[in-house]
Every structure is written in structure tokens, then in C-alpha cells.
Design an enzyme around this catalytic site. Sequence first.
Site, mmCIF file in Angstrom:
data_model
loop_
_atom_site.group_PDB
_atom_site.id
_atom_site.type_symbol
_atom_site.label_atom_id
_atom_site.label_comp_id
_atom_site.label_asym_id
_atom_site.label_seq_id
_atom_site.Cartn_x
_atom_site.Cartn_y
_atom_site.Cartn_z
ATOM 1 N N LYS A 83 63.806 -52.224 -116.226
ATOM 2 C CA LYS A 83 63.862 -52.125 -114.760
ATOM 3 C C LYS A 83 62.435 -51.974 -114.228
ATOM 4 O O LYS A 83 61.673 -51.094 -114.689
ATOM 5 C CB LYS A 83 64.690 -50.898 -114.407
ATOM 6 C CG LYS A 83 65.385 -50.953 -113.082
ATOM 7 C CD LYS A 83 66.312 -49.730 -112.998
ATOM 8 C CE LYS A 83 67.020 -49.625 -111.694
ATOM 9 N NZ LYS A 83 67.679 -48.323 -111.573
HETATM 10 C C1 E4P Z 1 69.756 -48.153 -108.845
HETATM 11 O O1 E4P Z 1 69.715 -48.649 -109.946
HETATM 12 C C2 E4P Z 1 69.364 -46.781 -108.540
HETATM 13 O O2 E4P Z 1 69.373 -46.021 -109.723
HETATM 14 C C3 E4P Z 1 70.312 -46.078 -107.617
HETATM 15 O O3 E4P Z 1 71.416 -46.852 -107.263
HETATM 16 C C4 E4P Z 1 69.670 -45.322 -106.511
HETATM 17 O O4 E4P Z 1 70.671 -44.682 -105.764
HETATM 18 P P1 E4P Z 1 70.369 -43.491 -104.730
HETATM 19 O O5 E4P Z 1 69.878 -44.101 -103.462
HETATM 20 O O6 E4P Z 1 71.690 -42.829 -104.556
HETATM 21 O O7 E4P Z 1 69.337 -42.619 -105.383
#
Ligand code: E4P
Length: 217
Positions: A83
Site C-alpha cells: 500500500k
Molecule cells: C483504508 O485502507 C484505510 O485503512 C481505512 O479505510 C481508513 O479508514 P478511516 O477513515 O476510518 O480511518
Amino acid sequence: MKFFLDTADITEIRQLAALGLVDGVTTNPSLIAKTGRKMSEVITEICAAVDGPVSAEVTATEHGAMLAEGRTLRKLAHNVVVKLPLTAEGLRACRDLSEEGILVNLTLCFSPAQALLAAKAGAAYVSPFVGRLDDVSHDGIGLIADILEIYDNYDFSTEVLVASVRHPMHVIQAAKLGADVATMPPSVLRALINHPLTDKGLAGFLADWAKTGQTIL
Ligand code: E4P
């Protein structure tokens, strides 16, 4: 639609994976920090618990260091997806890692323009954050519709991974649009399962059944 769990909590992942509804996992540095454990151990355990792709995020912000971290993370397990943040350096690293055959998830996507660039950079997944957009009075689900329309126009193979999901309606709206994946906290997956009328109906059926004195087995 594929369901990914957005958590690094191995207990939750194992419990929900047992339902047969979990197609993958996404993590981020904040979720790893919450575990209080070493990232390499957590990712290795998650990869063993789930057959599908597991996103592990780099923390470097410069191209060369992103490549080094990405290659290291990829070596942890066959199902690691690297990622990267959707920055200029991240796009460049995405192109390079993708050409090496490493799957990349470009994260922190907040605009159709960024999603277009992610597809052009060869990302396997792009992660638009619907909840964080809603939080600042923008239309998170509207972004998903825009990205799907653009990707459809050019037959891009990058999968739209709806992220920052806060409630079941985000999942339903994304599914109606045909998004490839929704990644959600365990609480949202549980909320998708539960319905008060199911509980009430089941209680009624079981009460009536008990009165018959019968057993099936
Ligand atoms: C995506 O891969 C992120 O880990 C995640 O969805 C972020 O979500 P949040 O806005 O609830 O922190």
C-alpha cells in the site's frame, strides 16, 4: 463485491474469516500502531489467517525508500499487497513495483483525478476514502460513481476498493454502483449481518417450535 476487513486485530480477523465472508484485509500505520505489536509479525499472522490479499502500507515518503519498504513487505507472505500513498512519489513507486509483479494499493485517494493517475500507474487497487470525504461535507459515494465511470470508459483493470467505510449504507451504496471491493471495520460487517426483525422472527419461530415438544434430530 469483495469484502475486506479494515483492521489489524488478528482475533477479529480470525473470528470473521471463519464466517467465510472475508476476501481480504487492509491495514494502515494507525491500525498497526493500535496493536502495539511489531508490524512484520502482525502482517505475517494476518496473511496466514486469510487467503486473499492483505494490504501492508509503507511509511516512507520518498520513491527509493518506498521501493525498499515495499519489497521488504512483499517478502513477508505471498498475499501481501503493498500500500502506497497517492502522492507523486507513490505513483512513481507504484509503476516500478507493479512492473516487478508486486501488487500495489494506492491509498488516500480523494479525487477522480487521483484515481485516474492510479490506474495509469498500474495500481492493482485504488482506495478512495468515502467516510473522510463525508466528514468534510463532500460526497464520498459520488466519488466512487465518478471513478467507476472513468475506469469503465477506458477498461482500466485497477479495482475500486471503497475505504473509510463508516456504516452499512456505504457498503450498499458502493455495491449498487458496482464497486469491486469494500473494506470495512469488523463492526460494519457485523452490522450488515444483523437485523432486529431477523432476531424477533427467530425468537417467535423458536417459541412456537418449543410448544410442539418435537426435535428434528
Ligand atoms: C483504508 O485502507 C484505510 O485503512 C481505512 O479505510 C481508513 O479508514 P478511516 O477513515 O476510518 O480511518
